[in-house]
Design a protein around this motif. Structure first.
Motif, PDB file in Angstrom:
ATOM      1  N   GLU A  91     -11.959  12.073  10.844  1.00  0.00           N
ATOM      2  CA  GLU A  91     -12.847  11.901   9.692  1.00  0.00           C
ATOM      3  C   GLU A  91     -12.902  13.144   8.820  1.00  0.00           C
ATOM      4  OE1 GLU A  91     -17.412  10.404   8.703  1.00  0.00           O
ATOM      5  OE2 GLU A  91     -16.746  10.690  10.776  1.00  0.00           O
ATOM      6  N   THR A  92     -12.928  14.334   9.424  1.00  0.00           N
ATOM      7  CA  THR A  92     -12.999  15.568   8.629  1.00  0.00           C
ATOM      8  C   THR A  92     -11.730  15.796   7.810  1.00  0.00           C
ATOM      9  OG1 THR A  92     -12.216  16.801  10.565  1.00  0.00           O
ATOM     10  CG2 THR A  92     -14.606  16.678  10.209  1.00  0.00           C
ATOM     11  N   ASP A  93     -10.595  15.279   8.286  1.00  0.00           N
ATOM     12  CA  ASP A  93      -9.347  15.434   7.532  1.00  0.00           C
ATOM     13  C   ASP A  93      -9.392  14.663   6.220  1.00  0.00           C
ATOM     14  OD1 ASP A  93      -8.177  17.060   9.463  1.00  0.00           O
ATOM     15  OD2 ASP A  93      -7.504  15.326  10.634  1.00  0.00           O
ATOM     16  N   PHE A  94     -10.064  13.511   6.205  1.00  0.00           N
ATOM     17  CA  PHE A  94     -10.156  12.736   4.969  1.00  0.00           C
ATOM     18  C   PHE A  94     -11.006  13.466   3.930  1.00  0.00           C
ATOM     19  CE2 PHE A  94      -8.770   9.370   7.789  1.00  0.00           C
ATOM     20  CZ  PHE A  94      -7.924   8.632   6.988  1.00  0.00           C
ATOM     21  N   LYS A  95     -11.889  14.330   4.395  1.00  0.00           N
ATOM     22  CA  LYS A  95     -12.704  15.100   3.469  1.00  0.00           C
ATOM     23  C   LYS A  95     -11.995  16.351   2.976  1.00  0.00           C
ATOM     24  CE  LYS A  95     -17.019  13.504   5.593  1.00  0.00           C
ATOM     25  NZ  LYS A  95     -18.282  13.897   6.275  1.00  0.00           N
ATOM     26  N   SER A  96     -11.049  16.863   3.752  1.00  0.00           N
ATOM     27  CA  SER A  96     -10.369  18.093   3.378  1.00  0.00           C
ATOM     28  C   SER A  96      -9.059  17.841   2.637  1.00  0.00           C
ATOM     29  CB  SER A  96     -10.087  18.937   4.627  1.00  0.00           C
ATOM     30  OG  SER A  96      -9.281  18.218   5.552  1.00  0.00           O
ATOM     31  N   LEU A  97      -8.417  16.708   2.895  1.00  0.00           N
ATOM     32  CA  LEU A  97      -7.167  16.379   2.230  1.00  0.00           C
ATOM     33  C   LEU A  97      -7.428  15.755   0.858  1.00  0.00           C
ATOM     34  CD1 LEU A  97      -5.060  14.889   5.159  1.00  0.00           C
ATOM     35  CD2 LEU A  97      -4.528  16.961   3.890  1.00  0.00           C
ATOM     36  N   ASN A  98      -6.560  16.060  -0.097  1.00  0.00           N
ATOM     37  CA  ASN A  98      -6.639  15.474  -1.434  1.00  0.00           C
ATOM     38  C   ASN A  98      -5.641  14.323  -1.495  1.00  0.00           C
ATOM     39  OD1 ASN A  98      -7.026  14.875  -4.096  1.00  0.00           O
ATOM     40  ND2 ASN A  98      -6.231  16.804  -4.909  1.00  0.00           N
ATOM     41  N   GLY A  99      -6.106  13.131  -1.168  1.00  0.00           N
ATOM     42  CA  GLY A  99      -5.208  11.989  -1.098  1.00  0.00           C
ATOM     43  C   GLY A  99      -5.759  10.765  -1.794  1.00  0.00           C
ATOM     44  N   GLU A 100      -4.909   9.754  -1.917  1.00  0.00           N
ATOM     45  CA  GLU A 100      -5.275   8.531  -2.636  1.00  0.00           C
ATOM     46  C   GLU A 100      -4.481   7.367  -2.073  1.00  0.00           C
ATOM     47  OE1 GLU A 100      -5.294   6.964  -7.322  1.00  0.00           O
ATOM     48  OE2 GLU A 100      -4.946   9.077  -6.820  1.00  0.00           O
ATOM     49  N   ILE A 101      -5.130   6.233  -1.920  1.00  0.00           N
ATOM     50  CA  ILE A 101      -4.489   4.997  -1.464  1.00  0.00           C
ATOM     51  C   ILE A 101      -4.275   4.099  -2.679  1.00  0.00           C
ATOM     52  CG2 ILE A 101      -4.589   3.056   0.119  1.00  0.00           C
ATOM     53  CD1 ILE A 101      -4.587   5.747   1.513  1.00  0.00           C
ATOM     54  N   LEU A 112       0.842  -1.196   0.000  1.00  0.00           N
ATOM     55  CA  LEU A 112       0.000   0.000   0.000  1.00  0.00           C
ATOM     56  C   LEU A 112       0.875   1.242   0.000  1.00  0.00           C
ATOM     57  CD1 LEU A 112      -2.909  -0.653   2.562  1.00  0.00           C
ATOM     58  CD2 LEU A 112      -2.885  -1.029   0.101  1.00  0.00           C
ATOM     59  N   THR A 113       0.455   2.222  -0.788  1.00  0.00           N
ATOM     60  CA  THR A 113       1.132   3.516  -0.837  1.00  0.00           C
ATOM     61  C   THR A 113       0.085   4.617  -0.776  1.00  0.00           C
ATOM     62  OG1 THR A 113       2.964   2.647  -2.159  1.00  0.00           O
ATOM     63  CG2 THR A 113       2.664   5.027  -2.166  1.00  0.00           C
ATOM     64  N   MET A 114       0.329   5.627   0.026  1.00  0.00           N
ATOM     65  CA  MET A 114      -0.578   6.769   0.110  1.00  0.00           C
ATOM     66  C   MET A 114       0.041   7.960  -0.600  1.00  0.00           C
ATOM     67  SD  MET A 114      -2.167   8.724   3.458  1.00  0.00           S
ATOM     68  CE  MET A 114      -0.583   9.438   3.926  1.00  0.00           C
ATOM     69  N   GLY A 115      -0.713   8.553  -1.508  1.00  0.00           N
ATOM     70  CA  GLY A 115      -0.274   9.748  -2.212  1.00  0.00           C
ATOM     71  C   GLY A 115      -1.105  10.950  -1.807  1.00  0.00           C
ATOM     72  N   LEU A 116      -0.450  12.087  -1.625  1.00  0.00           N
ATOM     73  CA  LEU A 116      -1.127  13.304  -1.193  1.00  0.00           C
ATOM     74  C   LEU A 116      -0.744  14.475  -2.079  1.00  0.00           C
ATOM     75  CD1 LEU A 116      -0.620  13.145   2.694  1.00  0.00           C
ATOM     76  CD2 LEU A 116      -2.755  12.763   1.471  1.00  0.00           C
ATOM     77  N   HIS A 117      -1.724  15.337  -2.398  1.00  0.00           N
ATOM     78  CA  HIS A 117      -1.459  16.647  -2.997  1.00  0.00           C
ATOM     79  C   HIS A 117      -1.487  17.658  -1.860  1.00  0.00           C
ATOM     80  CE1 HIS A 117      -1.881  15.092  -7.041  1.00  0.00           C
ATOM     81  NE2 HIS A 117      -3.089  14.642  -6.787  1.00  0.00           N
ATOM     82  N   ILE A 118      -0.343  18.165  -1.488  1.00  0.00           N
ATOM     83  CA  ILE A 118      -0.281  19.100  -0.368  1.00  0.00           C
ATOM     84  C   ILE A 118       0.595  20.295  -0.735  1.00  0.00           C
ATOM     85  CG2 ILE A 118      -0.694  17.354   1.406  1.00  0.00           C
ATOM     86  CD1 ILE A 118       2.252  17.162   1.864  1.00  0.00           C
ATOM     87  N   GLU A 119       0.447  21.351   0.027  1.00  0.00           N
ATOM     88  CA  GLU A 119       1.226  22.576  -0.185  1.00  0.00           C
ATOM     89  C   GLU A 119       2.478  22.543   0.674  1.00  0.00           C
ATOM     90  OE1 GLU A 119       0.800  27.435   0.242  1.00  0.00           O
ATOM     91  OE2 GLU A 119      -0.945  26.134   0.487  1.00  0.00           O
ATOM     92  N   GLU A 120       3.615  22.787   0.027  1.00  0.00           N
ATOM     93  CA  GLU A 120       4.892  22.797   0.726  1.00  0.00           C
ATOM     94  C   GLU A 120       5.743  23.934   0.184  1.00  0.00           C
ATOM     95  OE1 GLU A 120       7.875  19.354   2.234  1.00  0.00           O
ATOM     96  OE2 GLU A 120       7.653  19.502   0.052  1.00  0.00           O
ATOM     97  N   ASN A 121       6.145  24.820   1.055  1.00  0.00           N
ATOM     98  CA  ASN A 121       6.951  25.988   0.667  1.00  0.00           C
ATOM     99  C   ASN A 121       6.291  26.810  -0.429  1.00  0.00           C
ATOM    100  OD1 ASN A 121       9.009  25.177   2.475  1.00  0.00           O
ATOM    101  ND2 ASN A 121       9.918  23.834   0.923  1.00  0.00           N
TER     102      ASN A 121
END
Length: 316
Positions: A248-258, A198-207
C-alpha cells in the motif's frame, strides 16, 4: 533506481504505447479522468488548432445552446443596427416615435427576415434596405442549415455510454490479490462484444534520469459477449505482474497511472464505440472490495442495476 527496483523484474515494459518515454517533458497525468488526452497544442494559430465542428459536437449541452442563442441574438442585433443606420423610414409599416421603438421594430423585422418567416407587417422599400434584407435572408438560410447539421450530429453521434468507478481497488482474489476496476452501461442501449485493455504507466528514475515506463496488465477476462450489467476488470497480481510485490505504501510513493481502454459494439448504431478512463495511483484504494450493484426485483421479474452503487466498496 530505488523506485525501479520495486517493479517486478519479470514484467516486460511495453514501448508501443504512443505516450513517449521522456518523463521530463511530460506534465500531469497521461489521460484525463474523462478519457481525453492530457495535451494542449501550442506553436500553431488558435483557429488552426481547433476543429469547430468537433468542438460543437463535444461541448456540454448548455454551452451548445448558449452559443446558438447568443449567435442568433448578435446577428439580429447587427442587422437591426444596419437598418437603423440606413433609416427605418425605408421600412414600410414601422410606426414608432422614439429611437428605442424604432430599433425594436427593426430588430423584430430582422428576426422575421433571418428566419424567412416574413409576417408582412413590415417590408423593405428602397434599394439599400432590400439589398440588406436579401443578404440577411441568405445568411439566415445558411446559418439554419449549419445549425441543423450540428443538431443532427450531436443526436446521431455514436457514444459509449459507460461509467467507470471513481476508484480502482486492490482486493483479495483467489489465493492472492488483484487490481479491479468496475464499469457499467447507464443508458438504454444494447452493447455487445466488449473488449478491454489495461496499461500501467510509471514515472521512474532510470540511469540518472526520469523516464516513462509502460506495462500491459493482463486481465482475467479481456472480452465478454454482452455488456448488460456491471463488468469488473480484474488484473490478477501474479508473479508475472508489474504490481507483484508492491504494498500500500508503494502506491503512495510511486508516480503511476492505470490507463483503461474499452471497445464495444453498439447495435443501435451498428458500429464500434470506444471509451477511455484513467486512474492515478492516488485513486487506487488498497485492501477493499466492491459491493454488489445489481439485485432482483421484488416480484423476481427483473434485475435491478443500481448505478449509484458503481463505486461502493467496503474496507476489509
Amino acid at each position: 533506481m530505488a523506485f525501479l527496483r520495486k517493479i517486478n523484474a519479470r514484467a516486460k515494459a511495453d514501448a508501443n504505447t504512443g505516450f513517449g518515454t521522456n518523463a521530463s517533458s511530460y506534465g500531469g497525468r497521461f489521460i484525463t479522468k474523462n478519457g481525453n488526452a492530457n495535451v494542449r497544442k501550442t506553436g500553431i494559430g488558435f483557429f488552426d488548432s481547433i476543429s469547430w465542428f468537433h468542438t460543437m459536437l463535444t461541448i456540454p449541452r448548455w454551452k451548445f445552446f448558449f452559443i446558438i442563442f447568443t449567435f442568433y441574438f448578435l446577428v439580429n442585433f447587427l442587422f437591426a443596427s444596419v437598418y437603423c443606420a440606413i433609416g427605418v423610414e425605408h421600412l414600410t409599416g414601422v410606426k414608432a416615435m422614439s429611437r428605442m421603438d424604432k430599433f425594436g421594430q427593426a430588430f423584430f423585422f430582422s428576426i422575421q427576415t433571418f428566419t424567412t418567416v416574413g409576417y408582412g407587417h413590415i417590408s423593405p422599400s428602397g434599394f439599400m434596405t432590400s439589398f440588406v434584407a436579401s443578404i440577411e435572408a441568405l445568411f439566415g438560410l445558411l446559418s439554419f442549415a449549419i445549425a441543423t447539421g450540428l443538431f443532427y450530429g450531436r443526436f446521431s453521434k455514436p457514444k459509449a455510454h459507460l461509467l467507470f468507478s471513481h476508484n480502482a481497488i486492490i482486493a483479495p482474489y483467489k489465493e492472492g490479490k488483484a487490481l479491479m476496476i468496475r464499469m457499467t452501461p447507464y443508458k438504454n442501449t444494447n452493447l455487445t462484444d466488449a473488449e478491454a485493455r489495461l496499461t500501467m504507466g510509471l514515472h521512474i528514475e532510470e540511469n540518472g534520469k526520469m523516464v516513462n515506463k509502460f506495462y500491459s496488465l493482463g486481465l482475467e477476462m479481456e472480452k465478454i459477449s454482452a455488456l448488460t450489467l456491471s463488468w469488473t476488470l480484474v488484473h490478477p497480481i501474479t508473479e508475472e505482474s508489474p504490481l507483484f510485490g508492491l504494498v500500500e505504501t508503494d502506491f503512495k510513493s510511486l508516480n503511476g497511472e492505470i490507463l483503461v481502454f474499452i471497445k464495444v459494439f453498439d447495435d443501435m448504431y451498428s458500429t464500434t464505440v470506444v471509451k477511455r478512463a484513467s486512474y492515478t495511483f492516488e485513486e487506487v484504494v488498497y485492501n477493499v472490495r466492491f459491493l454488489p450493484m445489481f439485485t432482483r426485483s421484488e416480484n423476481n421479474s427483473k434485475t435491478l442495476l443500481h448505478i449509484d452503487k458503481l463505486n461502493a466498496f467496503e474496507q476489509l
